[in-house]
Design a protein around this motif. Sequence first.
Motif, PDB file in Angstrom:
ATOM      1  N   LEU A  99       0.842  -1.291  -0.218  1.00 51.01           N
ATOM      2  CA  LEU A  99      -0.018  -0.090   0.107  1.00 51.01           C
ATOM      3  C   LEU A  99       0.930   1.275  -0.050  1.00 51.01           C
ATOM      4  N   SER A 100       1.949   1.104   0.675  1.00 47.83           N
ATOM      5  CA  SER A 100       3.083   2.297   0.689  1.00 47.83           C
ATOM      6  C   SER A 100       4.394   1.801   0.949  1.00 47.83           C
ATOM      7  N   LEU A 226       4.373   6.829  -1.608  1.00 47.90           N
ATOM      8  CA  LEU A 226       3.482   6.507  -0.232  1.00 47.90           C
ATOM      9  C   LEU A 226       2.270   6.564  -0.475  1.00 47.90           C
ATOM     10  N   SER A 227       1.688   6.623  -1.844  1.00 48.56           N
ATOM     11  CA  SER A 227       0.296   7.007  -1.932  1.00 48.56           C
ATOM     12  C   SER A 227      -0.268   8.087  -1.048  1.00 48.56           C
ATOM     13  N   ALA A 234      -8.036   2.540   2.864  1.00 50.10           N
ATOM     14  CA  ALA A 234      -9.099   1.718   1.977  1.00 50.10           C
ATOM     15  C   ALA A 234      -8.485   0.480   1.451  1.00 50.10           C
ATOM     16  N   LYS A 235      -6.899   0.254   1.544  1.00 43.63           N
ATOM     17  CA  LYS A 235      -6.218  -0.738   1.141  1.00 43.63           C
ATOM     18  C   LYS A 235      -6.125  -1.008  -0.339  1.00 43.63           C
ATOM     19  N   LEU A 236      -6.144   0.247  -0.837  1.00 47.20           N
ATOM     20  CA  LEU A 236      -5.760   0.474  -2.400  1.00 47.20           C
ATOM     21  C   LEU A 236      -4.388   0.105  -2.658  1.00 47.20           C
ATOM     22  N   PRO A 237      -3.970  -0.972  -3.317  1.00 48.69           N
ATOM     23  CA  PRO A 237      -2.567  -1.194  -3.706  1.00 48.69           C
ATOM     24  C   PRO A 237      -1.954  -0.099  -4.306  1.00 48.69           C
ATOM     25  N   PRO A 283     -12.140   3.986  -5.626  1.00 51.80           N
ATOM     26  CA  PRO A 283     -10.961   4.297  -6.545  1.00 51.80           C
ATOM     27  C   PRO A 283     -11.029   3.647  -7.850  1.00 51.80           C
ATOM     28  N   ASN A 284     -10.496   4.467  -8.814  1.00 46.98           N
ATOM     29  CA  ASN A 284     -10.601   3.847 -10.192  1.00 46.98           C
ATOM     30  C   ASN A 284      -9.284   4.456 -11.060  1.00 46.98           C
TER      31      ASN A 284
END
Length: 299
Positions: A99-100, A226-227, A234-237, A283-284
């Motif tokens: 994730l980061s 780091l995103s 939200a656990k977005l890779p 997210p998209n």
Amino acid sequence: MPAPPRPRHGSARPAPAPNGRSGASRWRPAIVVLSFLLAAGVAVTVAVQRPSASAGVLADGRSTAPPVGQPAAQAAQAVLPPPPPPSVAPRPARPAPVLSLPGPVPATGRGSFGYDDRQGAVLGRSGTLRRFRVAVESGSGEDVHAFGDAVQTALAGPGSWVDSGQLRLQRVPTGAGHDFTIYLATASTAGRMCLAGGIDIRVGGRPYTSCRAPGKVIINLDRWRLSVPHLVKAKLPLERYRLYVINHEVGHELGYHHERCPGAGRPAPVMQQQTLFLNGCTPNPWPYVEGRRYTGPAV
């Protein structure tokens, strides 16, 4: 000569056996053999009734020898426990998505850039061809070829801008003719480059987002590594965030402007500022979803 006297009743003597043997002498060998067989028969009877060593004895004292008249294979199936199920190797656990990235991120670099010297394949099947370069700031700690590969993946899709059928993109090496350059820069350098193009990317006084300036797509190294907190929560890779930030900023270079979330629970348009907020969307990273251009209300 007078006849010999008849023997009295009950006192007759047995006739002599041939060769001079008596009847008792004739039967004596047979009796001996019979006695031997009987002795052997007793021993055989005991051996049948007693479980053999190869048959074994169960814990409760029952013999595993087959009953009389039952085939050995059938008896073994009836008495022996069923074989254990075949062992199945456990599937290796999937590694958790990144994730980061850990570790400090350089806040400043040298201000100079190294360029990906490879020419990439043409992305897209038809339409206008736009050429771009890829560059990474020296001192950022990032590899220019790795960044070039990530850019290529993001712009190839499926789901990227070339899915319109009216656009083609190609990475070209430094020195070749090009339409724009995609930079990966430290926060300090990105802030200066964006501000020079009329865009202030600061949040809380620190250069935070990425931007597009004329002919320049500028990716902030802080975001690349780091995103952002709400997407990490939200656990977005991180890999998917990188797809988004490239397609978002290249979208600006192609002339697209910011859009809003079209409704809670729906995918965010790629031109939504997902780095800052989702506003109920999910997210998209793609401008095209299921083969169609996906948009939201204009800002």
